[in-house]
Structures are given as structure tokens and as C-alpha cells.
Write a protein that holds these residues in place. Structure first.
Motif, PDB file in Angstrom:
ATOM      1  N   GLU A  97       0.853  -1.192   0.000  1.00 41.27           N
ATOM      2  CA  GLU A  97       0.000   0.000   0.000  1.00 41.27           C
ATOM      3  C   GLU A  97       0.891   1.245   0.000  1.00 41.27           C
ATOM      4  N   VAL A  98       0.587   2.171  -0.859  1.00 43.86           N
ATOM      5  CA  VAL A  98       1.344   3.415  -0.947  1.00 43.86           C
ATOM      6  C   VAL A  98       0.520   4.542  -0.332  1.00 43.86           C
ATOM      7  N   PHE A  99       1.177   5.337   0.506  1.00 38.96           N
ATOM      8  CA  PHE A  99       0.514   6.527   1.033  1.00 38.96           C
ATOM      9  C   PHE A  99       1.512   7.669   1.095  1.00 38.96           C
ATOM     10  N   PHE A 100       0.973   8.871   1.192  1.00 37.75           N
ATOM     11  CA  PHE A 100       1.779  10.079   1.182  1.00 37.75           C
ATOM     12  C   PHE A 100       1.719  10.760   2.537  1.00 37.75           C
ATOM     13  N   GLU A 101       2.852  11.301   2.934  1.00 32.28           N
ATOM     14  CA  GLU A 101       2.940  12.109   4.154  1.00 32.28           C
ATOM     15  C   GLU A 101       3.449  13.485   3.745  1.00 32.28           C
ATOM     16  N   VAL A 102       2.642  14.496   3.995  1.00 32.18           N
ATOM     17  CA  VAL A 102       3.012  15.867   3.652  1.00 32.18           C
ATOM     18  C   VAL A 102       3.069  16.667   4.942  1.00 32.18           C
ATOM     19  N   SER A 103       4.205  17.306   5.166  1.00 29.52           N
ATOM     20  CA  SER A 103       4.376  18.174   6.333  1.00 29.52           C
ATOM     21  C   SER A 103       4.557  19.602   5.848  1.00 29.52           C
ATOM     22  N   MET A 104       3.886  20.521   6.525  1.00 28.91           N
ATOM     23  CA  MET A 104       3.966  21.939   6.169  1.00 28.91           C
ATOM     24  C   MET A 104       4.194  22.762   7.424  1.00 28.91           C
ATOM     25  N   ALA A 105       4.859  23.876   7.245  1.00 30.12           N
ATOM     26  CA  ALA A 105       5.073  24.818   8.344  1.00 30.12           C
ATOM     27  C   ALA A 105       4.466  26.158   7.955  1.00 30.12           C
ATOM     28  N   ASP A 106       3.873  26.817   8.920  1.00 31.49           N
ATOM     29  CA  ASP A 106       3.271  28.137   8.717  1.00 31.49           C
ATOM     30  C   ASP A 106       2.386  28.157   7.472  1.00 31.49           C
ATOM     31  N   ALA A 107       1.299  27.438   7.554  1.00 26.93           N
ATOM     32  CA  ALA A 107       0.388  27.282   6.420  1.00 26.93           C
ATOM     33  C   ALA A 107      -0.929  27.998   6.680  1.00 26.93           C
ATOM     34  N   TRP A 108      -1.671  28.178   5.604  1.00 24.39           N
ATOM     35  CA  TRP A 108      -3.034  28.703   5.649  1.00 24.39           C
ATOM     36  C   TRP A 108      -3.909  27.619   5.056  1.00 24.39           C
ATOM     37  N   VAL A 109      -5.020  27.303   5.714  1.00 27.31           N
ATOM     38  CA  VAL A 109      -5.883  26.214   5.264  1.00 27.31           C
ATOM     39  C   VAL A 109      -7.250  26.748   4.856  1.00 27.31           C
ATOM     40  N   TRP A 110      -7.742  26.268   3.708  1.00 29.12           N
ATOM     41  CA  TRP A 110      -9.067  26.650   3.200  1.00 29.12           C
ATOM     42  C   TRP A 110     -10.084  25.775   3.910  1.00 29.12           C
ATOM     43  N   ASP A 111     -10.738  26.307   4.911  1.00 24.82           N
ATOM     44  CA  ASP A 111     -11.752  25.572   5.665  1.00 24.82           C
ATOM     45  C   ASP A 111     -12.641  26.595   6.357  1.00 24.82           C
ATOM     46  N   MET A 112     -13.865  26.748   5.846  1.00 21.80           N
ATOM     47  CA  MET A 112     -14.721  27.803   6.378  1.00 21.80           C
ATOM     48  C   MET A 112     -15.236  27.518   7.781  1.00 21.80           C
ATOM     49  N   TYR A 113     -15.132  26.295   8.242  1.00 21.49           N
ATOM     50  CA  TYR A 113     -15.621  25.967   9.590  1.00 21.49           C
ATOM     51  C   TYR A 113     -14.528  26.053  10.637  1.00 21.49           C
ATOM     52  N   ARG A 114     -13.325  26.356  10.233  1.00 21.74           N
ATOM     53  CA  ARG A 114     -12.190  26.435  11.145  1.00 21.74           C
ATOM     54  C   ARG A 114     -12.080  27.861  11.683  1.00 21.74           C
ATOM     55  N   PRO A 115     -12.009  28.041  12.984  1.00 21.15           N
ATOM     56  CA  PRO A 115     -11.940  29.399  13.540  1.00 21.15           C
ATOM     57  C   PRO A 115     -10.622  30.114  13.218  1.00 21.15           C
ATOM     58  N   ALA A 116      -9.524  29.370  13.137  1.00 18.18           N
ATOM     59  CA  ALA A 116      -8.218  29.959  12.803  1.00 18.18           C
ATOM     60  C   ALA A 116      -7.657  29.216  11.603  1.00 18.18           C
ATOM     61  N   ARG A 117      -7.445  29.924  10.500  1.00 14.87           N
ATOM     62  CA  ARG A 117      -6.976  29.258   9.290  1.00 14.87           C
ATOM     63  C   ARG A 117      -5.459  29.238   9.167  1.00 14.87           C
ATOM     64  N   PHE A 118      -4.762  30.062   9.925  1.00 15.37           N
ATOM     65  CA  PHE A 118      -3.304  29.998   9.936  1.00 15.37           C
ATOM     66  C   PHE A 118      -2.886  28.929  10.941  1.00 15.37           C
ATOM     67  N   VAL A 119      -2.046  28.005  10.495  1.00 21.50           N
ATOM     68  CA  VAL A 119      -1.598  26.924  11.378  1.00 21.50           C
ATOM     69  C   VAL A 119      -0.075  26.854  11.357  1.00 21.50           C
ATOM     70  N   LYS A 120       0.507  26.581  12.516  1.00 25.30           N
ATOM     71  CA  LYS A 120       1.963  26.535  12.644  1.00 25.30           C
ATOM     72  C   LYS A 120       2.553  25.285  12.003  1.00 25.30           C
ATOM     73  N   GLN A 121       1.951  24.148  12.252  1.00 25.93           N
ATOM     74  CA  GLN A 121       2.443  22.868  11.708  1.00 25.93           C
ATOM     75  C   GLN A 121       1.259  22.054  11.197  1.00 25.93           C
ATOM     76  N   VAL A 122       1.432  21.445  10.030  1.00 26.97           N
ATOM     77  CA  VAL A 122       0.400  20.573   9.468  1.00 26.97           C
ATOM     78  C   VAL A 122       1.082  19.283   9.020  1.00 26.97           C
ATOM     79  N   ARG A 123       0.448  18.179   9.321  1.00 23.99           N
ATOM     80  CA  ARG A 123       0.930  16.875   8.856  1.00 23.99           C
ATOM     81  C   ARG A 123      -0.272  16.136   8.289  1.00 23.99           C
TER      82      ARG A 123
END
Length: 102
Positions: free
Chosen positions: A54-80
Motif C-alpha cells: 500500500e502506498v501513502f503520502f505524508e506531507v508536512s507543512m510549516a506556517d500554512a493557511w488552510v481553506w476551511d470555512m468551519y475552522r476558527p483559525a486558518r493559519f496553522v503553525k504545523q500541518v501533517r
């Protein structure tokens, strides 16, 4: 709350989110799209893993902005993100972000 009120609220939230996106997109270098979210970031790392065929992807981001209208804060320090689905990564061209002059 009626269905019409809910639809109006969601429409207003989407417009607000689009305006925020338009305001911040110039601050970022990459657009990363997964099956669940859309991110803007300047730094990312992607690893492809294979476990028992099985192949899967792991993406890590730092200081990102996320498109999600239900999220109170769209700027996030770390995303995995871990996903078995496609990951689309595009480098933004700064000239594409500029509005034409009149």
C-alpha cells in the motif's frame, strides 16, 4: 434555523473565506491540495511510504493557511497530512497573482 438561513450563512462564509484567500495568497509560494483540504504554504516536505504493498503520502507543512470555512483559525503553525489519495502541489507564479492594471 431554516434551510434558507443555513444556505445564506454558508454562502456568506464562503465569500468571506474567498476574500481572506485573496488577501493572503500573495504571501505564499505553494498550493497543496489533498482530497480533504487546500493549503497555502512556503515550506513543505513530502514523503512517499509503501507498507505491505500500500502506498501513502505524508506531507508536512510549516506556517500554512488552510481553506476551511468551519475552522476558527486558518493559519496553522504545523500541518501533517497522511493520505492514500492524490496530493497536488503547485508552485505559485507571482505574476499570476497580480491584478491587471486599468
Amino acid at each position: 434555523m431554516s434551510a434558507e438561513d443555513l444556505e445564506k450563512y454558508e454562502t456568506e462564509m464562503e465569500l468571506k473565506l474567498y476574500r481572506e484567500y485573496r488577501d493572503v495568497v500573495g504571501l505564499f509560494k505553494y498550493v497543496i491540495e489533498t482530497e480533504r483540504r487546500f493549503y497555502l504554504t512556503n515550506d513543505y516536505e513530502m514523503q512517499v511510504h509503501s507498507v505491505h504493498g500500500e502506498v501513502f503520502f505524508e506531507v508536512s507543512m510549516a506556517d500554512a493557511w488552510v481553506w476551511d470555512m468551519y475552522r476558527p483559525a486558518r493559519f496553522v503553525k504545523q500541518v501533517r497530512v497522511l493520505t492514500f489519495k492524490d496530493v497536488n502541489i503547485e508552485e505559485l507564479n507571482k505574476s499570476d497573482l497580480e491584478l491587471p492594471s486599468s
